[in-house]
Write a protein that holds these residues in place. Structure first.
Motif, mmCIF file in Angstrom:
data_model
loop_
_atom_site.group_PDB
_atom_site.id
_atom_site.type_symbol
_atom_site.label_atom_id
_atom_site.label_comp_id
_atom_site.label_asym_id
_atom_site.label_seq_id
_atom_site.Cartn_x
_atom_site.Cartn_y
_atom_site.Cartn_z
ATOM 1 N N ILE A 1 10.701 5.994 -5.012
ATOM 2 C CA ILE A 1 9.691 5.586 -4.033
ATOM 3 C C ILE A 1 10.340 5.276 -2.688
ATOM 4 O O ILE A 1 9.856 5.726 -1.645
ATOM 5 C CB ILE A 1 8.881 4.387 -4.578
ATOM 6 N N VAL A 2 11.430 4.547 -2.700
ATOM 7 C CA VAL A 2 12.140 4.198 -1.464
ATOM 8 C C VAL A 2 12.674 5.459 -0.782
ATOM 9 O O VAL A 2 12.575 5.609 0.435
ATOM 10 C CB VAL A 2 13.265 3.177 -1.745
ATOM 11 N N GLN A 3 13.222 6.378 -1.571
ATOM 12 C CA GLN A 3 13.744 7.622 -1.002
ATOM 13 C C GLN A 3 12.619 8.450 -0.391
ATOM 14 O O GLN A 3 12.759 9.003 0.708
ATOM 15 C CB GLN A 3 14.483 8.445 -2.067
ATOM 16 N N TRP A 4 11.502 8.536 -1.074
ATOM 17 C CA TRP A 4 10.354 9.294 -0.563
ATOM 18 C C TRP A 4 9.891 8.706 0.763
ATOM 19 O O TRP A 4 9.596 9.432 1.701
ATOM 20 C CB TRP A 4 9.225 9.273 -1.598
ATOM 21 N N ASP A 5 9.868 7.377 0.835
ATOM 22 C CA ASP A 5 9.447 6.705 2.062
ATOM 23 C C ASP A 5 10.371 7.087 3.221
ATOM 24 O O ASP A 5 9.907 7.346 4.328
ATOM 25 C CB ASP A 5 9.444 5.190 1.855
ATOM 26 N N ARG A 6 11.663 7.153 2.968
ATOM 27 C CA ARG A 6 12.618 7.572 4.015
ATOM 28 C C ARG A 6 12.399 9.032 4.390
ATOM 29 O O ARG A 6 12.490 9.400 5.561
ATOM 30 C CB ARG A 6 14.051 7.388 3.530
ATOM 31 N N ASP A 7 12.130 9.853 3.393
ATOM 32 C CA ASP A 7 11.992 11.291 3.612
ATOM 33 C C ASP A 7 10.758 11.660 4.443
ATOM 34 O O ASP A 7 10.747 12.722 5.074
ATOM 35 C CB ASP A 7 11.920 12.038 2.276
ATOM 36 N N ILE A 8 9.738 10.813 4.435
ATOM 37 C CA ILE A 8 8.505 11.168 5.147
ATOM 38 C C ILE A 8 8.339 10.437 6.479
ATOM 39 O O ILE A 8 7.255 10.467 7.067
ATOM 40 C CB ILE A 8 7.254 10.941 4.263
ATOM 41 N N LEU A 9 9.400 9.830 6.980
ATOM 42 C CA LEU A 9 9.291 9.113 8.260
ATOM 43 C C LEU A 9 8.757 10.017 9.363
ATOM 44 O O LEU A 9 7.902 9.609 10.149
ATOM 45 C CB LEU A 9 10.630 8.501 8.659
ATOM 46 N N ASP A 10 9.219 11.261 9.425
ATOM 47 C CA ASP A 10 8.729 12.175 10.461
ATOM 48 C C ASP A 10 7.223 12.402 10.338
ATOM 49 O O ASP A 10 6.514 12.469 11.343
ATOM 50 C CB ASP A 10 9.483 13.499 10.433
ATOM 51 N N LYS A 11 6.736 12.462 9.108
ATOM 52 C CA LYS A 11 5.295 12.641 8.888
ATOM 53 C C LYS A 11 4.521 11.381 9.297
ATOM 54 O O LYS A 11 3.412 11.471 9.831
ATOM 55 C CB LYS A 11 5.025 13.008 7.442
ATOM 56 N N LYS A 12 5.118 10.221 9.059
ATOM 57 C CA LYS A 12 4.477 8.968 9.469
ATOM 58 C C LYS A 12 4.387 8.880 10.998
ATOM 59 O O LYS A 12 3.381 8.424 11.535
ATOM 60 C CB LYS A 12 5.242 7.752 8.932
ATOM 61 N N PHE B 1 0.830 -1.209 0.000
ATOM 62 C CA PHE B 1 0.000 0.000 0.000
ATOM 63 C C PHE B 1 0.861 1.254 0.000
ATOM 64 O O PHE B 1 0.583 2.209 -0.727
ATOM 65 C CB PHE B 1 -0.956 0.019 1.198
ATOM 66 N N ASP B 2 1.917 1.262 0.829
ATOM 67 C CA ASP B 2 2.789 2.441 0.894
ATOM 68 C C ASP B 2 3.441 2.722 -0.451
ATOM 69 O O ASP B 2 3.562 3.882 -0.864
ATOM 70 C CB ASP B 2 3.865 2.258 1.971
ATOM 71 N N ARG B 3 3.851 1.682 -1.146
ATOM 72 C CA ARG B 3 4.449 1.866 -2.478
ATOM 73 C C ARG B 3 3.414 2.358 -3.486
ATOM 74 O O ARG B 3 3.715 3.197 -4.341
ATOM 75 C CB ARG B 3 5.113 0.581 -2.942
ATOM 76 N N TYR B 4 2.206 1.832 -3.380
ATOM 77 C CA TYR B 4 1.117 2.299 -4.243
ATOM 78 C C TYR B 4 0.864 3.785 -4.014
ATOM 79 O O TYR B 4 0.773 4.573 -4.958
ATOM 80 C CB TYR B 4 -0.143 1.479 -3.966
ATOM 81 N N LEU B 5 0.779 4.167 -2.751
ATOM 82 C CA LEU B 5 0.549 5.571 -2.403
ATOM 83 C C LEU B 5 1.686 6.453 -2.911
ATOM 84 O O LEU B 5 1.452 7.510 -3.512
ATOM 85 C CB LEU B 5 0.397 5.710 -0.884
ATOM 86 N N ALA B 6 2.922 6.023 -2.684
ATOM 87 C CA ALA B 6 4.080 6.802 -3.138
ATOM 88 C C ALA B 6 4.071 6.978 -4.648
ATOM 89 O O ALA B 6 4.344 8.073 -5.159
ATOM 90 C CB ALA B 6 5.371 6.124 -2.690
ATOM 91 N N SER B 7 3.745 5.915 -5.370
ATOM 92 C CA SER B 7 3.734 6.010 -6.836
ATOM 93 C C SER B 7 2.667 6.989 -7.317
ATOM 94 O O SER B 7 2.873 7.690 -8.311
ATOM 95 C CB SER B 7 3.543 4.637 -7.477
ATOM 96 N N LYS B 8 1.553 7.067 -6.593
ATOM 97 C CA LYS B 8 0.504 8.032 -6.949
ATOM 98 C C LYS B 8 0.960 9.456 -6.649
ATOM 99 O O LYS B 8 0.783 10.357 -7.463
ATOM 100 C CB LYS B 8 -0.788 7.734 -6.200
ATOM 101 N N VAL B 9 1.532 9.667 -5.464
ATOM 102 C CA VAL B 9 1.969 11.003 -5.063
ATOM 103 C C VAL B 9 3.103 11.495 -5.965
ATOM 104 O O VAL B 9 3.106 12.642 -6.409
ATOM 105 C CB VAL B 9 2.418 11.013 -3.579
ATOM 106 N N LEU B 10 4.057 10.623 -6.221
ATOM 107 C CA LEU B 10 5.230 10.997 -7.019
ATOM 108 C C LEU B 10 4.992 10.918 -8.520
ATOM 109 O O LEU B 10 5.796 11.406 -9.307
ATOM 110 C CB LEU B 10 6.409 10.094 -6.653
ATOM 111 N N GLU B 11 3.902 10.257 -8.896
ATOM 112 C CA GLU B 11 3.574 10.027 -10.296
ATOM 113 C C GLU B 11 4.720 9.330 -11.030
ATOM 114 O O GLU B 11 5.118 9.718 -12.127
ATOM 115 C CB GLU B 11 3.191 11.338 -10.989
ATOM 116 N N THR B 12 5.243 8.291 -10.367
ATOM 117 C CA THR B 12 6.316 7.496 -10.955
ATOM 118 C C THR B 12 6.266 6.081 -10.406
ATOM 119 O O THR B 12 5.743 5.858 -9.312
ATOM 120 C CB THR B 12 7.703 8.107 -10.683
ATOM 121 N N GLN B 13 6.822 5.164 -11.153
ATOM 122 C CA GLN B 13 6.976 3.780 -10.702
ATOM 123 C C GLN B 13 8.431 3.494 -10.351
ATOM 124 O O GLN B 13 8.775 2.361 -10.023
ATOM 125 C CB GLN B 13 6.506 2.812 -11.809
ATOM 126 N N ASP B 14 9.273 4.515 -10.423
ATOM 127 C CA ASP B 14 10.694 4.355 -10.152
ATOM 128 C C ASP B 14 10.907 3.973 -8.689
ATOM 129 O O ASP B 14 10.641 4.770 -7.783
ATOM 130 C CB ASP B 14 11.449 5.649 -10.483
#
Length: 117
Positions: free
Chosen positions: A30-41, A13-26
């Motif tokens: 996606i992994v970098q974005w996940d690390r970047d938003i840890l504080d928000k999580k 689900f997190d990867r699905y969400l990231a791909s929608k937000v970032l508009e990419t399948q890269d």
């Protein structure tokens, strides 16, 4: 269902969400974005715990109203679990890491109580 299954479902689900937000399948992005938003999580996890507390009304000693429906409380608990699993995935925790940490802390908690913590 085991925790490994829940972690896998949440990662998907997190990867699905990231791909929608970032508009990419890269995957790298996606992994970098996940690390970047840890504080928000972590903030979201805190907010979800607050919503669970509000649903149970466990802290509202001044209120005469009882808790919300069991269905609502379960729904809020599921939101907490979703965020907790998402944080665990962001921290690259494996099921065995979670189990080990839990068992260690569980034993420590018993020890603390026995020692008058």
């Amino acid at each position: 269902m085991e925790i490994k299954d829940l972690l896998k479902m949440q990662k998907s689900f997190d990867r699905y969400l990231a791909s929608k937000v970032l508009e990419t399948q890269d995957m790298k992005s996606i992994v970098q974005w996940d690390r970047d938003i840890l504080d928000k999580k972590l903030l979201a996890l805190s907010a979800e715990v607050g919503e669970l507390a509000n649903a149970t009304k466990c802290f509202k000693y001044w209120s005469e109203q009882g808790p919300e429906s069991t269905e609502r409380i379960h729904d809020e608990f599921a939101d907490v679990l979703h965020m907790l699993l998402s944080v665990a995935n962001s921290l690259n925790m494996k099921p065995e890491d979670i189990e080990h940490a839990y068992i260690k802390k569980h034993s420590e908690n018993y020890k603390r109580q026995a020692e008058g913590y």
